[in-house]
Design a protein around this motif. Structure first.
Motif, mmCIF file in Angstrom:
data_model
loop_
_atom_site.group_PDB
_atom_site.id
_atom_site.type_symbol
_atom_site.label_atom_id
_atom_site.label_comp_id
_atom_site.label_asym_id
_atom_site.label_seq_id
_atom_site.Cartn_x
_atom_site.Cartn_y
_atom_site.Cartn_z
ATOM 1 N N ALA A 170 0.835 -1.208 0.000
ATOM 2 C CA ALA A 170 0.000 0.000 0.000
ATOM 3 C C ALA A 170 0.868 1.255 0.000
ATOM 4 O O ALA A 170 0.590 2.219 -0.730
ATOM 5 C CB ALA A 170 -0.925 -0.009 1.216
ATOM 6 N N ALA A 171 1.929 1.266 0.800
ATOM 7 C CA ALA A 171 2.819 2.428 0.840
ATOM 8 C C ALA A 171 3.493 2.627 -0.515
ATOM 9 O O ALA A 171 3.610 3.762 -0.999
ATOM 10 C CB ALA A 171 3.869 2.243 1.941
ATOM 11 N N TRP A 172 3.940 1.543 -1.133
ATOM 12 C CA TRP A 172 4.591 1.615 -2.443
ATOM 13 C C TRP A 172 3.677 2.259 -3.480
ATOM 14 O O TRP A 172 4.102 3.113 -4.260
ATOM 15 C CB TRP A 172 4.990 0.199 -2.869
ATOM 16 C CG TRP A 172 5.733 0.089 -4.162
ATOM 17 C CD1 TRP A 172 5.221 0.210 -5.432
ATOM 18 C CD2 TRP A 172 7.138 -0.156 -4.333
ATOM 19 N NE1 TRP A 172 6.203 0.037 -6.368
ATOM 20 C CE2 TRP A 172 7.389 -0.185 -5.727
ATOM 21 C CE3 TRP A 172 8.191 -0.370 -3.446
ATOM 22 C CZ2 TRP A 172 8.662 -0.413 -6.249
ATOM 23 C CZ3 TRP A 172 9.450 -0.601 -3.965
ATOM 24 C CH2 TRP A 172 9.692 -0.623 -5.347
ATOM 25 N N ALA A 173 2.414 1.858 -3.474
ATOM 26 C CA ALA A 173 1.474 2.357 -4.479
ATOM 27 C C ALA A 173 1.009 3.779 -4.194
ATOM 28 O O ALA A 173 0.877 4.597 -5.106
ATOM 29 C CB ALA A 173 0.264 1.423 -4.560
ATOM 30 N N GLN A 174 0.770 4.073 -2.927
ATOM 31 C CA GLN A 174 0.160 5.356 -2.578
ATOM 32 C C GLN A 174 1.169 6.476 -2.376
ATOM 33 O O GLN A 174 0.847 7.649 -2.575
ATOM 34 C CB GLN A 174 -0.683 5.192 -1.308
ATOM 35 C CG GLN A 174 -1.842 4.221 -1.488
ATOM 36 C CD GLN A 174 -2.466 3.813 -0.164
ATOM 37 O OE1 GLN A 174 -2.200 4.414 0.877
ATOM 38 N NE2 GLN A 174 -3.302 2.780 -0.187
ATOM 39 N N HIS A 175 2.391 6.130 -1.978
ATOM 40 C CA HIS A 175 3.398 7.146 -1.665
ATOM 41 C C HIS A 175 4.721 6.751 -2.320
ATOM 42 O O HIS A 175 5.572 6.113 -1.690
ATOM 43 C CB HIS A 175 3.563 7.291 -0.153
ATOM 44 C CG HIS A 175 2.296 7.665 0.562
ATOM 45 N ND1 HIS A 175 1.891 8.971 0.704
ATOM 46 C CD2 HIS A 175 1.329 6.901 1.135
ATOM 47 C CE1 HIS A 175 0.737 9.002 1.352
ATOM 48 N NE2 HIS A 175 0.378 7.761 1.622
ATOM 49 N N THR A 189 8.316 6.401 -0.813
ATOM 50 C CA THR A 189 8.715 5.341 0.113
ATOM 51 C C THR A 189 9.439 4.198 -0.603
ATOM 52 O O THR A 189 9.990 3.303 0.056
ATOM 53 C CB THR A 189 7.488 4.746 0.833
ATOM 54 O OG1 THR A 189 6.628 4.113 -0.137
ATOM 55 C CG2 THR A 189 6.711 5.823 1.576
ATOM 56 N N ARG A 190 9.442 4.197 -1.915
ATOM 57 C CA ARG A 190 9.917 3.027 -2.653
ATOM 58 C C ARG A 190 11.396 2.744 -2.448
ATOM 59 O O ARG A 190 11.800 1.582 -2.406
ATOM 60 C CB ARG A 190 9.612 3.197 -4.145
ATOM 61 C CG ARG A 190 8.128 3.176 -4.439
ATOM 62 C CD ARG A 190 7.820 3.339 -5.923
ATOM 63 N NE ARG A 190 6.382 3.462 -6.133
ATOM 64 C CZ ARG A 190 5.807 3.671 -7.308
ATOM 65 N NH1 ARG A 190 6.569 3.765 -8.400
ATOM 66 N NH2 ARG A 190 4.496 3.769 -7.405
ATOM 67 N N GLY A 191 12.211 3.779 -2.334
ATOM 68 C CA GLY A 191 13.633 3.552 -2.139
ATOM 69 C C GLY A 191 13.906 2.787 -0.857
ATOM 70 O O GLY A 191 14.709 1.837 -0.838
#
Length: 665
Positions: A594-599, A602-604
């Motif tokens: 969810a964090a990857w998709a929405q924000h 945060t991906r790094g």
């Protein structure tokens, strides 16, 4: 024009800075015969009444008077007032924005008359306003067609083309005739500027109508336009110290050309190959003004899209040899934000520094010097040729405070600079107001170099600022990060670090102590205490617990609670910590997805967590594989950019590649 203005209780209304009692003076100033007074008044309207695009009750009260001003032909600069009305009426969101749009729409009939105004600036501004605010599309299209047939001013014709393009995008069911007009004006016998504008609007609204040979056509039109461009200076404007005046000074010297190319690039969007080829043609133009515009277009392309940009970057580097200062400065500015991607221009940067040593530093009156753009770009690219130049800067009387931040990008090649960095750190007084500004970059550089010889100075600053307030105390965090980077080789610092476990610096102290000693029992109580709190240090505590791995199992209940935080970064850090400590992908994988998709930012961190988990990170491998297949940078954003966006995206891509390569290996 101002009938009823004194009957309004302006003092009871508000703008961005409080009472709107000054608004009547600005409105009257817009009609002044003095250009400087008009500009100050317009500055007040944009800076307070329509601050950053917002709408207030004073904005709504001003709209009738703005309409009255644009209706009087004796008022100068009415085109700018039509643009102000258009901006106010175009605000989206909120009750005030909806009210402003409704009020401007109710006065849209005024734009019909203004479309044929004697003032070319008014006609140009009215064209777009017609499309935006009139509720009669068929009538608007007829008016635009009529104006295209009789208009002789090139600037107004370009505005009419833009209005047609806007019509195509807003009224898709009635766009056929408008598209026909755009297509007709994209071919001879129309002039190159008009043809480029038409191609840009087709690219935005109907890319299927673009010619197959778009790139050579656009490059040829650009060259033709350059040859025909008049050398006549633009309208004389007052040089006032206002927001409007400052923005004008920042505009490109060929603002029209820049806008034409920016529109075409925006329309081409993800057609990166076409845009790259177009930039190659622009950057090879014999006209330095066109090349300068192209350099700025390059920045937009590279910030948004991944790929092999080496040829484009080399072409930007080629502009550094130009005698045109504006072009050279633009190229330096773009290269500075490319970091390692600037490597194809490194030879040109090195040559520029050799030819112009004065560019090593940039000086502002009354301020400390900073690294010059060419040297910063060369160092950020990781090129070791920057090292001896930086050494000379370090040996001089004025050492820039930002020098340490670029040294970290040189890696171990910067090791010869360590003694000078130590001397710089030695000169920092812990109690000085600028201690953190001076110490932070030096500590970052020494930490990156693993220079344990600087340990005495790091400890001096750590002890001297541990109890300091505000920014003075911020030095501690930077010192602790340096010690963490030194690792076990700096073990003698452990007692000083241990003393900080019961302070506000506990999470950073725990991270450093773990790096120095590797003793989980020494740091776990402090991290558990921070995790149980309710402040911003909870995330730091979660990150510290993740480093401990299974030894941090007592923290599992608190970390599970933190995955339900309303702060995405806390949820993400807690989930990563749970995975590293417990080894179970559930329930943390849904949190990370969810964090990857929405924000996206945060991906790094998430990718780094997946990499460190090795085979256990398999439940999220698909996200990293998909990221590698995506052509758009995860940092691409509307309405701005960060100077480190490319650096962050390249780091994410590098991490994803490491994980995929490990799978394949």
């Amino acid at each position: 024009m101002f009938t009823g203005i004194d009957e309004i209780d302006w003092a009871a209304l508000r703008h961005a800075y409080g009472s709107a009692a000054d608004v009547p003076g600005w409105l009257r100033g817009l009609a002044s015969p003095d250009p400087a007074e008009r500009e100050r008044a317009l500055d007040g309207m944009y800076g307070a009444v329509h601050h950053q695009g917002d709408v207030y009750d004073s904005t709504l009260a001003s709209i009738p008077f703005l309409f009255a001003l644009v209706a009087h032909e004796e008022v100068p600069d009415r085109g700018g007032l039509v643009e102000l009305l258009t901006s106010i009426g175009g605000v989206n969101g909120g009750d005030a924005g909806a009210d402003a749009s409704a009020v401007v729409r109710s006065g849209a009939e005024a734009f019909v008359a203004l479309a044929g105004d004697p003032d070319a600036g008014v006609r140009a501004a009215a064209a777009g306003a017609l499309v935006r605010f009139s509720g009669e599309p068929a009538r608007v299209l007829g008016l635009l067609r009529q104006r295209m047939a009789v208009e002789r001013d090139d600037g107004v014709l370009l505005a009419l083309i833009e209005a047609l393009g806007l019509f195509v995008r807003r009224h898709r069911g009635q766009r056929g005739a408008a598209l026909g007009l755009l297509a007709a004006h994209s071919t001879p016998p129309h002039g190159p500027g008009l043809r480029l504008a038409s191609l840009g609007q087709l690219a935005l609204g109907a890319p299927d109508r673009l010619p197959a040979d778009l790139v050579p056509t656009a490059v040829g039109l650009l060259r033709d336009r350059s040859r025909q461009r008049s050398g006549t200076p633009g309208p004389d404007r007052p040089d006032t110290d206002t927001l409007v005046g400052r923005l004008r000074r920042l505009r490109p010297s060929d603002e029209e050309g820049s806008h034409l190319l920016r529109t075409l690039h925006a329309g081409l969007d993800d057609r990166v190959a076409d845009r790259t080829a177009l930039l190659a043609g622009q950057l090879a133009s014999p006209d330095p003004v066109d090349r300068c515009n192209a350099v700025w277009m390059t920045a937009g392309l590279l910030r948004e899209w991944r790929g092999d940009h080496s040829r484009t970057v080399a072409l930007v580097g080629g502009q550094l040899a130009s005698d045109e200062g504006r072009l050279r400065d633009a190229a330096v500015w773009v290269l500075t934000d490319l970091f390692a991607l600037a490597a194809p221009a490194a030879d040109a940067l090195d040559a520029l520094l050799a030819a112009r040593p004065g560019l090593r530093l940039h000086r502002w009156e009354g301020a400390a010097p900073a690294l010059g753009g060419p040297l910063k770009a060369l160092a950020r690219s990781g090129d070791p040729r920057a090292v001896p130049v930086l050494a000379e800067v370090l040996a001089g009387p004025d050492v820039p405070d930002d020098l340490g931040h670029v040294i970290v990008h040189l890696g171990r090649a910067a090791a010869p600079l360590a003694p000078a960095l130590r001397r710089g750190l030695r000169s920092v007084e812990p109690a000085s107001p600028d201690a953190v500004d001076r110490a932070a970059p030096l500590l970052a550089a020494l930490g990156a170099l693993g220079d344990t010889e600087s340990l005495p100075e790091v400890l001096r600053l750590l002890r001297g600022t541990a109890d300091g307030p505000g920014r003075q105390g911020a030095v501690v965090g930077h010192a602790l990060r340096a010690l963490a980077a030194f690792g076990p080789a700096a073990r003698e610092a452990a007692p000083a670090v241990r003393d900080l476990l019961g302070t506000r610096h506990a999470p950073a102290a725990a991270a450093a102590l773990w790096s120095l000693e590797g003793d989980a029992s020494a740091v776990l109580p402090a991290l558990l205490g921070e995790l149980a709190g309710d402040g911003p240090r909870r995330r730091q505590a979660a990150d510290g617990l993740a480093r401990l791995g299974p030894a941090a199992r007592p923290a599992l209940p608190g970390l599970h609670r933190l995955t339900e935080s309303d702060q995405v970064w806390e949820r993400m850090s807690a989930a990563c910590a749970l995975w590293r400590i417990d080894g179970a992908p559930e329930p943390v994988v849904p949190v990370l997805r969810a964090a990857w998709a929405q924000h996206p930012h945060t991906r790094g961190t998430i990718a780094g967590c997946v990499r460190d988990l090795g085979p256990a990170g398999a439940p999220l491998w698909d996200l990293l594989e998909a990221e590698l297949a995506a052509p758009r940078r995860h940092t691409a954003r509307k309405g701005g950019y960060g100077s480190h966006d490319i650096l962050k995206d390249e780091a994410l891509v590098r991490t994803c590649r490491e994980v995929v390569a490990e799978q394949e290996g």
